[in-house]
Design a protein around this motif. Structure first.
Motif, PDB file in Angstrom:
ATOM      1  N   UNK A   1       6.181  -4.319   5.162  1.00 33.55           N
ATOM      2  CA  UNK A   1       5.132  -4.687   4.200  1.00 33.55           C
ATOM      3  C   UNK A   1       5.059  -6.191   3.963  1.00 33.55           C
ATOM      4  N   UNK A   2       6.173  -6.897   4.205  1.00 31.94           N
ATOM      5  CA  UNK A   2       6.169  -8.352   4.026  1.00 31.94           C
ATOM      6  C   UNK A   2       5.452  -9.058   5.163  1.00 31.94           C
TER       7      UNK A   2
ATOM      8  N   UNK B   1       0.841  -1.209   0.000  1.00 33.30           N
ATOM      9  CA  UNK B   1       0.000   0.000   0.000  1.00 33.30           C
ATOM     10  C   UNK B   1       0.866   1.245   0.000  1.00 33.30           C
ATOM     11  N   UNK B   2       2.084   1.115   0.556  1.00 35.15           N
ATOM     12  CA  UNK B   2       2.989   2.266   0.638  1.00 35.15           C
ATOM     13  C   UNK B   2       4.421   1.800   0.430  1.00 35.15           C
TER      14      UNK B   2
ATOM     15  N   UNK C   1      -0.762  -4.758   5.060  1.00 36.33           N
ATOM     16  CA  UNK C   1       0.085  -3.714   4.460  1.00 36.33           C
ATOM     17  C   UNK C   1       0.285  -3.916   2.956  1.00 36.33           C
ATOM     18  N   UNK C   2       0.035  -5.132   2.484  1.00 36.05           N
ATOM     19  CA  UNK C   2       0.311  -5.442   1.081  1.00 36.05           C
ATOM     20  C   UNK C   2      -0.844  -6.243   0.493  1.00 36.05           C
ATOM     21  N   UNK C   3      -1.203  -5.901  -0.735  1.00 35.81           N
ATOM     22  CA  UNK C   3      -2.212  -6.688  -1.454  1.00 35.81           C
ATOM     23  C   UNK C   3      -1.518  -7.696  -2.355  1.00 35.81           C
TER      24      UNK C   3
END
Ligand SMILES: Nc1ncnc2c1ncn2[C@@H]1O[C@H](COP(=O)(O)OP(=O)(O)O)[C@@H](O)[C@H]1O
Ligand SMILES: [Mg+2]
Length: 248
Positions: free
Chosen positions: A152-153, A144-145, A158-160
């Motif tokens: 993010x991992x 997302x950022x 945090x991640x799509x």
């Protein structure tokens, strides 16, 4: 033996060599491929030797002042700076300018004195799961950022992860599959592996690295990719086990 380890000793050929000496069959890649995939610079040299696209790079030795950071000539910002041997994005950062480069080198040097400076590719991130030399469905990784860093991992939400990558041209997906399988063979991988890619603005694929022991938790990418190919988890586990016997 089923090897479910990450990093030093577990993923870098050490445990594989121990099992080899003990005469025990084990899952995944052998000694050489495990060691090669752990070293991003050697991996990239093999990609380049095989005519496979990988972003331009320089290898730096932080502990040798004659070497860094002047050694990035020929590359231009933004750059990715990463320790040569590691994973989970630990010590990886993006440098947009000379100041950022200094900080990024310091962060990478905390992990390893040997560092890779790599041309940043701005675009979509893809990961390709390969089972016994066969490409499984591609997954797009969309943080997302920022980039796919440690946070993010490993932080939920945090991640799509998108299967298949929406709107991805079929010819591009096929090309990524071909390059990924060629990389798997160039590195000498065996059984299950995962190859990371960036697509640039023109949808041209660039190889980042290969992982010889992809995560196998419920949330991990390889099992999701297998599921999308109609391979349920127990069958994936059986195929991984069978790969140990096929090498032995
Ligand atoms: N050259 C690059 N261009 C753009 N993003 C990159 C580049 N290199 C690394 N990244 C980003 O950093 C992440 C981690 O880098 P990677 O080389 O895969 O190391 P790791 O072994 O820590 O996973 C990638 O998943 C990607 O999001
Ligand atoms: Mg990676």
């Amino acid at each position: 033996m089923v090897i479910a380890l990450h990093g030093t000793y577990g993923e870098d050929g050490a445990v594989q060599g121990l099992l080899e000496v003990m005469g025990l069959p084990y899952t995944g890649s052998g000694v050489a491929a495990s060691a090669i995939c752990m070293d991003k610079a050697i991996s990239k040299r093999l990609f380049a030797d095989g005519g496979l696209p990988t972003p331009p790079w320089r290898e730096l030795r932080i502990d040798d002042p004659a070497h860094a950071p002047d050694h990035i000539d020929g590359l231009s910002f933004p750059l990715f700076i990463k320790p040569l041997a590691n994973g989970s994005s630990v010590g990886v950062s993006r440098a947009n300018d000379a100041d950022g480069l200094k900080q990024a080198l310091a962060a990478a040097a905390e992990v390893s004195p040997r560092v890779l400076a790599e041309q940043a590719i701005t675009g979509r991130e893809l990961t390709l799961t390969i089972l016994d030399g066969e490409a499984l469905p591609l997954i797009e990784i969309r943080p997302k950022e920022g980039f796919y860093d440690y946070r993010n991992k490993y932080t939920k939400g945090c991640t799509e992860y998108l299967i298949p990558p929406p709107g991805l041209d079929e010819a591009v997906a096929r090309r990524v599959g071909e390059i990924g399988v060629a990389a798997y063979h160039a590195l000498g991988c065996h059984g299950l592996a995962r190859v990371d890619f960036m697509l640039d603005a023109d949808d041209a694929p660039w190889l980042l690295e290969a992982n010889t022991i992809p995560g196998l938790t419920e949330l991990s990418l390889a099992p999701q990719s297998a599921a999308a190919a109609g391979i349920p988890f127990d069958e994936l586990a059986e195929r991984i086990l069978a790969s140990a016997w096929s090498r032995a």
